[in-house]
Design an enzyme around this catalytic site. Sequence first.
Site, PDB file in Angstrom:
ATOM      1  N   CYS A 219     -61.409  28.560  38.955  1.00  0.00           N
ATOM      2  CA  CYS A 219     -61.851  28.819  40.323  1.00  0.00           C
ATOM      3  C   CYS A 219     -60.853  29.679  41.094  1.00  0.00           C
ATOM      4  CB  CYS A 219     -62.083  27.500  41.054  1.00  0.00           C
ATOM      5  SG  CYS A 219     -60.581  26.563  41.356  1.00  0.00           S
ATOM      6  N   CYS A 259     -37.202  -0.331  66.430  1.00  0.00           N
ATOM      7  CA  CYS A 259     -36.418  -0.173  67.664  1.00  0.00           C
ATOM      8  C   CYS A 259     -36.920   0.963  68.554  1.00  0.00           C
ATOM      9  CB  CYS A 259     -34.951   0.051  67.322  1.00  0.00           C
ATOM     10  SG  CYS A 259     -34.645   1.676  66.602  1.00  0.00           S
ATOM     11  N   CYS A 269     -38.745  13.411  51.693  1.00  0.00           N
ATOM     12  CA  CYS A 269     -38.812  11.995  51.330  1.00  0.00           C
ATOM     13  C   CYS A 269     -39.469  11.162  52.429  1.00  0.00           C
ATOM     14  CB  CYS A 269     -37.408  11.468  51.049  1.00  0.00           C
ATOM     15  SG  CYS A 269     -37.425   9.746  50.522  1.00  0.00           S
TER      16      CYS A 269
HETATM   17 ZN   LIG Z   1     -60.332  25.073  39.670  1.00  0.00          ZN
HETATM   18 ZN   LIG Z   2     -34.865   1.610  64.274  1.00  0.00          ZN
END
Ligand SMILES: [Zn+2]
Ligand SMILES: [Zn+2]
Length: 465
Positions: A219, A259, A269
């Site tokens: 594709c 907090c 991450c």
């Molecule tokens: Zn594809």
């Molecule tokens: Zn905190």
Amino acid sequence: MSSDELELYDSDIGEEIEEVEKIEFLNREDVELEMKTLISDVESIVEVNAGMCRNLLHKFKWNKEALLNKMYESGDTQQFLIDSQVMAKCDDKVKEAKEGDCDICCSSGVLIGLDCNHMACKECWKMYLKEKIVDNGICEIECMEPDCNLLMEESKIANYTTNSFILAKYRYQSINGYVAASSRLKWCPGNDCGRIVKIPDAETRLIMCKCETRFCFNCCLEFHDPIDCRLMKKWLKKCSDDSETSNWMNTNTKDCPKCSVPIEKNGGCNHMRCTNNKCKHEFCWMCMKAWQYHKENGYKCNRFDESKEKSRSETRALLERWLFYYNRYMNHLQSLQLEEKLKVKVSAKEEELQKNSTMTWVDVQFLSKSVSALSECRRTLMYTYAFAFYLKKNNNSEIFESNQRDLEMATENISGYLERELETKDLKTLRQKVQDLSRYVDQRRKALLDHCEEGVENDFWDFSE
Ligand SMILES: [Zn+2]
Ligand SMILES: [Zn+2]
Ligand SMILES: [Zn+2]
Ligand SMILES: [Zn+2]
Ligand SMILES: [Zn+2]
Ligand SMILES: [Zn+2]
């Protein structure tokens, strides 16, 4: 630390790399050479000139066998060539050029034309060719006379117009006809790449072009395993149709759930640590729940909990479900983009290691390889959420979800390690740890993709659309 103390990092994606090596990257000249070979083949059998053979082959989508079968079937080669628009119907003596009045623009002068003897002045032919080649984008050009369908040969076209732009367009369209007719050839979709990719067998789907574009041969979208091409297109359409209701904000800041101090996400991450020293709460950027839940077996951050939606209206529940998958898809895309910074950081680290330790260029490659492995996983994770959105529940969807969860955890682990622990003083530990995390994340990715493929082969996936 010497290099022989260290075991070289061996990638688990070796299978894919082997496949990639057999893929050929052709330029236009290479393709024209293939076309010329076919043309001469046909020329020696049909015994008409190369220009006619080119038009014949184009007509039969460059399928020599189909062309010859049709010709033998017809029993009358001459009639076959006339019917195929490559030979003129009349058998008058062909006039190269004559003096006279042009039927189209009425000016008098030299008139030229094809074997069918339909004549016009050179200016009119030029205009006609520009219209057909540039405006209509075709390379199969019939005679200008409305009742005549004789095709113009390449040499005539080059004779009637000397405009290099028009001729380059004609050449491109002619090559494009050949590429489009072949199930083994595709233009690379990369910007200004212009390479033509040739695959060794019908199964090859992942293409990594020399211009660094990674795409699906079927594709031409970015390679999207495990979701198939049809659902991928559907998903992308839904993403763009629903972009307003999807409330996706490309935000880099969220408040700590404990907090409320704003936390900035500056890497890929999703395992976050609150920067407030009194808090240091660890949480998940995607679901905002405490990170410790993610290590427990019962909790699945990647699973949409339908029971929670029971009390809501059906429309609302459907919307929540869509948002769940869409946000995770977008989140991994955002992480992938943020991890670009990691590439820079890691290559600086590689330089530093080569300068300040006995490690050679080869020795430090484990770092950039680990970032590539991480990017692969981010992409796969993205597409698993599109896949999961359409997936109906069954035993295998449960296995899929736990594979997805494992891959996600492994991905966050390596991402977090590369983001935070690169300054580890002990090089041996650094290398060992990074290699272990890379290997593990590759294995998780492979396990997930293998299971998805197994499902396609054994037809155990059920999709709702
Ligand atoms: Zn594809
Ligand atoms: Zn905190
Ligand atoms: Zn004219
Ligand atoms: Zn004609
Ligand atoms: Zn390319
Ligand atoms: Zn989570």
